[in-house]
Write an enzyme that holds these catalytic residues in place. Sequence first.
Site, PDB file in Angstrom:
ATOM      1  CE  LYS A 213      -3.514   2.343   2.723  1.00  0.00           C
ATOM      2  NZ  LYS A 213      -4.470   2.308   3.818  1.00  0.00           N
ATOM      3  CD  GLU A 219       9.130  -5.869   7.360  1.00  0.00           C
ATOM      4  OE1 GLU A 219       8.852  -4.793   6.780  1.00  0.00           O
ATOM      5  OE2 GLU A 219       8.979  -6.036   8.577  1.00  0.00           O
ATOM      6  N   GLY A 285      -4.894  -1.804   4.972  1.00  0.00           N
ATOM      7  CA  GLY A 285      -4.121  -2.951   4.484  1.00  0.00           C
ATOM      8  C   GLY A 285      -4.811  -4.276   4.764  1.00  0.00           C
ATOM      9  NE  ARG A 286      -6.635  -3.636  10.880  1.00  0.00           N
ATOM     10  CZ  ARG A 286      -6.010  -2.477  11.005  1.00  0.00           C
ATOM     11  NH1 ARG A 286      -4.858  -2.277  10.367  1.00  0.00           N
ATOM     12  NH2 ARG A 286      -6.503  -1.510  11.742  1.00  0.00           N
ATOM     13  CD  GLU A 371      -2.008  -4.272  11.380  1.00  0.00           C
ATOM     14  OE1 GLU A 371      -2.608  -4.062  10.312  1.00  0.00           O
ATOM     15  OE2 GLU A 371      -0.809  -4.595  11.417  1.00  0.00           O
ATOM     16  CG  HIS A 402      -5.215 -35.765  16.579  1.00  0.00           C
ATOM     17  ND1 HIS A 402      -5.353 -36.986  17.200  1.00  0.00           N
ATOM     18  CD2 HIS A 402      -6.218 -35.696  15.670  1.00  0.00           C
ATOM     19  CE1 HIS A 402      -6.367 -37.641  16.667  1.00  0.00           C
ATOM     20  NE2 HIS A 402      -6.916 -36.872  15.738  1.00  0.00           N
ATOM     21  CE  LYS A 535       5.440  -0.976  10.002  1.00  0.00           C
ATOM     22  NZ  LYS A 535       4.519  -0.230   9.154  1.00  0.00           N
TER      23      LYS A 535
HETATM   24  O1  F6P Z   1       2.982  -2.921   9.757  1.00  0.00           O
HETATM   25  C1  F6P Z   1       1.642  -3.053   9.613  1.00  0.00           C
HETATM   26  C2  F6P Z   1       1.191  -2.723   8.236  1.00  0.00           C
HETATM   27  O2  F6P Z   1       1.122  -1.357   8.075  1.00  0.00           O
HETATM   28  C3  F6P Z   1      -0.137  -3.387   7.937  1.00  0.00           C
HETATM   29  O3  F6P Z   1      -1.206  -2.677   8.392  1.00  0.00           O
HETATM   30  C4  F6P Z   1      -0.067  -3.541   6.471  1.00  0.00           C
HETATM   31  O4  F6P Z   1      -0.990  -4.471   6.032  1.00  0.00           O
HETATM   32  C5  F6P Z   1       1.367  -3.991   6.304  1.00  0.00           C
HETATM   33  O5  F6P Z   1       2.072  -3.234   7.255  1.00  0.00           O
HETATM   34  C6  F6P Z   1       1.953  -3.816   4.943  1.00  0.00           C
HETATM   35  O6  F6P Z   1       1.954  -2.486   4.537  1.00  0.00           O
HETATM   36  P1  F6P Z   1       2.172  -2.085   3.033  1.00  0.00           P
HETATM   37  O7  F6P Z   1       1.086  -2.712   2.242  1.00  0.00           O
HETATM   38  O8  F6P Z   1       2.129  -0.591   3.006  1.00  0.00           O
HETATM   39  O9  F6P Z   1       3.520  -2.611   2.605  1.00  0.00           O
END
Ligand code: F6P
Length: 571
Positions: A213, A219, A285-286, A371, A402, A535
């Site tokens: 987003k 990452e 995002g979620r 979240e 199990h 972060k």
């Molecule tokens: O760190 C949390 C977050 O902001 C989430 O809410 C989001 O889904 C995820 O990181 C990834 O963010 P992006 O889509 O901006 O890379």
Amino acid sequence: MTSVPARLPVDATTTSAWGSLTELSKNLQPDLRGWFAADPARAHRMSHQAADLHVDLSKNLLDDEVLASLLTLAEEVGLAERRDAMFAGEHINVTEDRAVLHTALRRPSDEPLTVDGQDIASDVADELAKVYAFAEKVRSGEWTGVTGEPVKTIVNIGIGGSDLGPVMAYEALEPYVAAGLECRFVSNIDPTDVAQKTADLDPTTTLFIVASKTFGTLETLTNARLARDWLWRSLVAAGAIEDSEDGRADAVAKHFVAVSTALDKVEAFGIDPENAFGFWDWVGGRYSVDSAIGTSLAVAIGPDAFAEFLGGFHAMDEHFRTTPFESNVPVLMGLLNVWYVNFRDAHTHAVLPYAQQLHRFPAYLQQLTMESNGKSVRWDGTPVTSDTGEVFWGEPGTNGQHAFYQLIHQGTRLIPADFIAVANPAYPLSDAVGDGGAVAAGADVHGLFLANFFAQTKALAFGKTADEVRAEGVAEDLVSAKVFSGNRPTTSILAPALTPAVLGQLVALYEHITFVQGVVWGIDSFDQWGVELGKKLALEIAPAVAGDEAALAAQDPSTAALIAKYRELRA
Ligand code: F6P
């Protein structure tokens, strides 16, 4: 005009319903055996239909008085008003001053919706058309890599909402994936992830979708660079491109697309904005699997199935928006969760899909629920007045049986659990031989599977008394170990089959359950400030890990010692 709603959160703990629920909880002696015996229609009365989902709430620890008070609580906190504000595009994401309009992503395109002066219905339709056109190009083989080969593998690079939704839905809808196409998902910055997912890939038939987003997530951007390096190296090694700037640019143009709200950053990465799919800041995002973030899924299952997926979401949205609260499933399930968290001391909630294809659904729900509702302040910045977000967790049945069901059946904690199953499996198999005993020759294995679902919910609800154990001839000193208290609450959700529409309904159901809980607690379920500190610190600590002594000295003693130990151990 869409703006920050002036209304302050109602403190639910000051409502009359909260007082009644406190009293009712004090006096409640859960007795599912007795309740069903006294009211054989209980299962019927407490079962509801929401789109294709049959939802049986009767094995929950509630009676009519509790239910009535929960519904009053919904009224007293202004749930309907808040829900309508969300659908109308008011800025109910107060701390980020944003509308919350994931529901707009799945509305029929001919229903206009203007928000903040913008015709977002046509924005959504245009972007979706772009995603569908791209999906068709890839699926038909029109989209080719540098050597003219069609795409065989799509690697989605993203994390959090840019990963969990797409991978969950891809796994769930695997029977709908086009033959010859495979999706993989890289999310973790652990280099193992990208290394393993690319190890056996042919670069000439691989397409990367960088989904972020913000297009600023450490990452994802690190993994995207690693993937780009891998692509360049392996295409050069295969003689597919020149080791030149032009060769590399051509490789990115043909093997990378992006999904983001930040198209300028996409371009800076080297991806042509023409090959980028957008969405908007009013999609969290979620809550974004049904936006362009679902591009990998749209390619894999095709536009028709993706449209059905969106239709499923919309059907649940309509149920939530228009059904009276007495039979509104997301409302009832959200209120039940409040009941368990705030009045019955539940700390966690299990989600147990009896559908192997939903094996990533609990992980997906963890971000959605935790979240969203893991908050200690309300939307006006004041402290919450009750406990909030419970821990969501789960594994597919029967694997969980199990592993951890022991604790759900006989532990000291109350763990409400949602059991989810479909009547028709994607892979119907029968056991030709059987076991000569309970499993008859030719037994439908899905039936056996679901017998476990029904058995578990029955055992949790009704348990086994000491007398029943004794009647089986169990020695007296073992009786207590074999007693099941029962009165362990479950909700059963049954759907005809795991179709794209049903999956959309399930996701939307939990989105709205999460919303209902957030409204009762007065929190902003759409921000996520709690992920920011870690972060920021990771970026500050990275130089210390890399060997910068001053940065190391700036750390607290424990962190400094751990980093020093890591450096000592790292070959
Ligand atoms: O760190 C949390 C977050 O902001 C989430 O809410 C989001 O889904 C995820 O990181 C990834 O963010 P992006 O889509 O901006 O890379």
